[in-house]
Design a protein around this motif. Structure first.
Motif, PDB file in Angstrom:
ATOM      1  N   ARG A  40       0.829  -1.204   0.000  1.00 27.40           N
ATOM      2  CA  ARG A  40       0.000   0.000   0.000  1.00 27.40           C
ATOM      3  C   ARG A  40       0.863   1.252   0.000  1.00 27.40           C
ATOM      4  O   ARG A  40       1.922   1.285   0.611  1.00 27.40           O
ATOM      5  CB  ARG A  40      -0.913   0.005   1.221  1.00 27.40           C
ATOM      6  CG  ARG A  40      -1.952  -1.092   1.158  1.00 27.40           C
ATOM      7  CD  ARG A  40      -2.849  -1.114   2.388  1.00 27.40           C
ATOM      8  NE  ARG A  40      -3.893  -2.101   2.256  1.00 27.40           N
ATOM      9  CZ  ARG A  40      -3.758  -3.382   2.565  1.00 27.40           C
ATOM     10  NH1 ARG A  40      -2.622  -3.838   3.009  1.00 27.40           N
ATOM     11  NH2 ARG A  40      -4.771  -4.213   2.404  1.00 27.40           N
ATOM     12  N   LEU A  43      -1.949   8.033  -1.207  1.00 32.61           N
ATOM     13  CA  LEU A  43      -2.109   8.986  -2.302  1.00 32.61           C
ATOM     14  C   LEU A  43      -2.548  10.351  -1.784  1.00 32.61           C
ATOM     15  O   LEU A  43      -2.828  11.258  -2.559  1.00 32.61           O
ATOM     16  CB  LEU A  43      -3.133   8.470  -3.315  1.00 32.61           C
ATOM     17  CG  LEU A  43      -2.782   7.171  -4.026  1.00 32.61           C
ATOM     18  CD1 LEU A  43      -3.902   6.776  -4.978  1.00 32.61           C
ATOM     19  CD2 LEU A  43      -1.459   7.292  -4.755  1.00 32.61           C
ATOM     20  N   ARG A  47      -6.859   8.599   0.969  1.00 34.10           N
ATOM     21  CA  ARG A  47      -6.722   7.811  -0.262  1.00 34.10           C
ATOM     22  C   ARG A  47      -5.479   6.925  -0.181  1.00 34.10           C
ATOM     23  O   ARG A  47      -4.393   7.404   0.090  1.00 34.10           O
ATOM     24  CB  ARG A  47      -6.589   8.742  -1.476  1.00 34.10           C
ATOM     25  CG  ARG A  47      -7.844   9.550  -1.739  1.00 34.10           C
ATOM     26  CD  ARG A  47      -7.689  10.459  -2.948  1.00 34.10           C
ATOM     27  NE  ARG A  47      -7.326   9.684  -4.127  1.00 34.10           N
ATOM     28  CZ  ARG A  47      -6.443  10.104  -5.040  1.00 34.10           C
ATOM     29  NH1 ARG A  47      -5.834  11.254  -4.922  1.00 34.10           N
ATOM     30  NH2 ARG A  47      -6.181   9.345  -6.089  1.00 34.10           N
ATOM     31  N   ALA A  49      -3.571   3.589  -2.299  1.00 32.43           N
ATOM     32  CA  ALA A  49      -3.518   2.668  -3.436  1.00 32.43           C
ATOM     33  C   ALA A  49      -2.988   1.329  -2.940  1.00 32.43           C
ATOM     34  O   ALA A  49      -2.022   1.285  -2.180  1.00 32.43           O
ATOM     35  CB  ALA A  49      -2.611   3.217  -4.523  1.00 32.43           C
ATOM     36  N   SER A 128      -1.337   1.464  -9.845  1.00 33.61           N
ATOM     37  CA  SER A 128      -2.751   1.467  -9.471  1.00 33.61           C
ATOM     38  C   SER A 128      -3.506   2.383 -10.417  1.00 33.61           C
ATOM     39  O   SER A 128      -2.974   3.364 -10.917  1.00 33.61           O
ATOM     40  CB  SER A 128      -2.919   1.952  -8.028  1.00 33.61           C
ATOM     41  OG  SER A 128      -2.610   3.333  -7.929  1.00 33.61           O
ATOM     42  N   THR A 133      -5.214  -2.708 -11.362  1.00 30.70           N
ATOM     43  CA  THR A 133      -3.773  -2.577 -11.224  1.00 30.70           C
ATOM     44  C   THR A 133      -3.150  -3.020 -12.536  1.00 30.70           C
ATOM     45  O   THR A 133      -3.420  -4.121 -13.018  1.00 30.70           O
ATOM     46  CB  THR A 133      -3.234  -3.464 -10.078  1.00 30.70           C
ATOM     47  OG1 THR A 133      -3.851  -3.053  -8.855  1.00 30.70           O
ATOM     48  CG2 THR A 133      -1.726  -3.340  -9.957  1.00 30.70           C
ATOM     49  N   HIS A 159      -1.248   8.014  -9.001  1.00 27.09           N
ATOM     50  CA  HIS A 159      -1.239   6.552  -8.927  1.00 27.09           C
ATOM     51  C   HIS A 159      -0.228   6.075  -7.896  1.00 27.09           C
ATOM     52  O   HIS A 159       0.799   6.723  -7.666  1.00 27.09           O
ATOM     53  CB  HIS A 159      -0.860   5.955 -10.287  1.00 27.09           C
ATOM     54  CG  HIS A 159      -1.762   6.408 -11.386  1.00 27.09           C
ATOM     55  ND1 HIS A 159      -2.912   5.736 -11.712  1.00 27.09           N
ATOM     56  CD2 HIS A 159      -1.706   7.480 -12.210  1.00 27.09           C
ATOM     57  CE1 HIS A 159      -3.525   6.358 -12.697  1.00 27.09           C
ATOM     58  NE2 HIS A 159      -2.810   7.431 -13.021  1.00 27.09           N
ATOM     59  N   LYS A 174       3.996   7.308  -4.593  1.00 28.00           N
ATOM     60  CA  LYS A 174       2.929   7.981  -5.331  1.00 28.00           C
ATOM     61  C   LYS A 174       3.575   8.687  -6.508  1.00 28.00           C
ATOM     62  O   LYS A 174       4.651   9.261  -6.421  1.00 28.00           O
ATOM     63  CB  LYS A 174       2.245   9.009  -4.421  1.00 28.00           C
ATOM     64  CG  LYS A 174       1.209   9.858  -5.116  1.00 28.00           C
ATOM     65  CD  LYS A 174       0.480  10.771  -4.153  1.00 28.00           C
ATOM     66  CE  LYS A 174       1.283  11.994  -3.839  1.00 28.00           C
ATOM     67  NZ  LYS A 174       0.532  13.019  -3.097  1.00 28.00           N
TER      68      LYS A 174
END
Length: 178
Positions: A40, A43, A47, A49, A128, A133, A159, A174
Motif C-alpha cells: 500500500r 495517495l 486515499r 492505493a 494502481s 492494477t 497513482h 505515489k
C-alpha cells in the motif's frame, strides 16, 4: 527466531520479511500472504492505493538474519545459491538506492536507472488505476539505462507505483501523470 522473506521471483526483490519463531519448516507463499500480497501507498488524505503482488509470482525463503530487511524489505534482494547438499540459506543482498528516474505519462512509465549494467536488467512495475492494477514487465537492454513500459493513463491523475529493477532497490511511491 529465524528470518523468512517473501520475494518477487522475477527480480529477487524482497517484498516482505518476518521473523518466525518455533517453525520447523518454511510455510509456502500462499499460507503466508494468501492469493496476493498487498503493498500500500498513500495517495493523500483518505486515499490509499493497493498494489497486489500475485502469490504465483512470489517465492519464500529462509535467509540469514538481516535486521534491515524487516524495516526496509525493498532495499534487499534474495540471491539464490547453486544446489548444494545440504542446501545453504539464500543470501540477502543490499541493493543500490536511486531517487530519480520514474516518469509517468499518459502513454507509459519511463524508468531510468543511474548506471547501465552489462547484461539485461529485468523490470517489473505495478501501477494502481482506480479499481485496477496494471502489471508491466520489461527489460533494460545491456549497456542502457532506460526502458519505457506502455500503459494508458489519464492526464494529471495520481497513482501508486511499485517498481522493481534488477540490481536496484525497489520503489513504492505515489506518482502523478505529467
Amino acid at each position: 527466531m529465524a528470518l523468512s522473506v517473501v520475494y518477487a521471483a522475477g527480480t529477487g526483490h524482497v517484498v516482505g520479511a518476518l521473523a518466525l519463531t518455533g517453525a520447523s519448516t518454511l510455510p509456502d507463499v500462499a499460507s503466508l500472504v494468501g492469493p496476493a500480497l498487498p503493498l500500500r501507498v498513500s495517495l493523500g488524505p483518505g486515499r490509499t492505493a493497493t498494489l497486489p503482488l500475485n502469490a504465483r509470482e512470489l517465492g519464500v525463503a529462509a535467509a540469514d538474519d538481516e535486521p534491515g530487511a524487516l524495516a526496509d524489505p525493498l532495499a534487499y534482494a534474495v540471491e539464490l545459491t547453486a544446489e548444494v547438499v545440504p542446501k545453504p540459506k539464500p543470501t540477502l543482498l543490499r541493493l543500490a538506492t536511486w531517487k530519480d528516474g520514474l516518469a509517468l505519462a499518459t502513454d507509459g512509465l519511463t524508468i531510468t536507472v543511474p548506471v547501465a549494467r552489462s547484461g539485461l536488467t529485468k523490470v517489473v512495475a505495478l501501477i494502481s488505476d482506480e479499481q485496477d492494477t496494471h502489471v508491466l514487465a520489461g527489460e533494460i537492454p545491456a549497456g542502457d539505462t532506460e526502458v519505457k513500459l506502455p500503459v494508458t493513463l489519464a492526464a494529471a491523475s495520481e497513482h501508486g507505483v511499485l517498481v522493481l529493477v534488477g540490481g536496484w532497490a525497489g520503489r513504492l511511491e505515489k506518482a502523478k501523470v505529467l
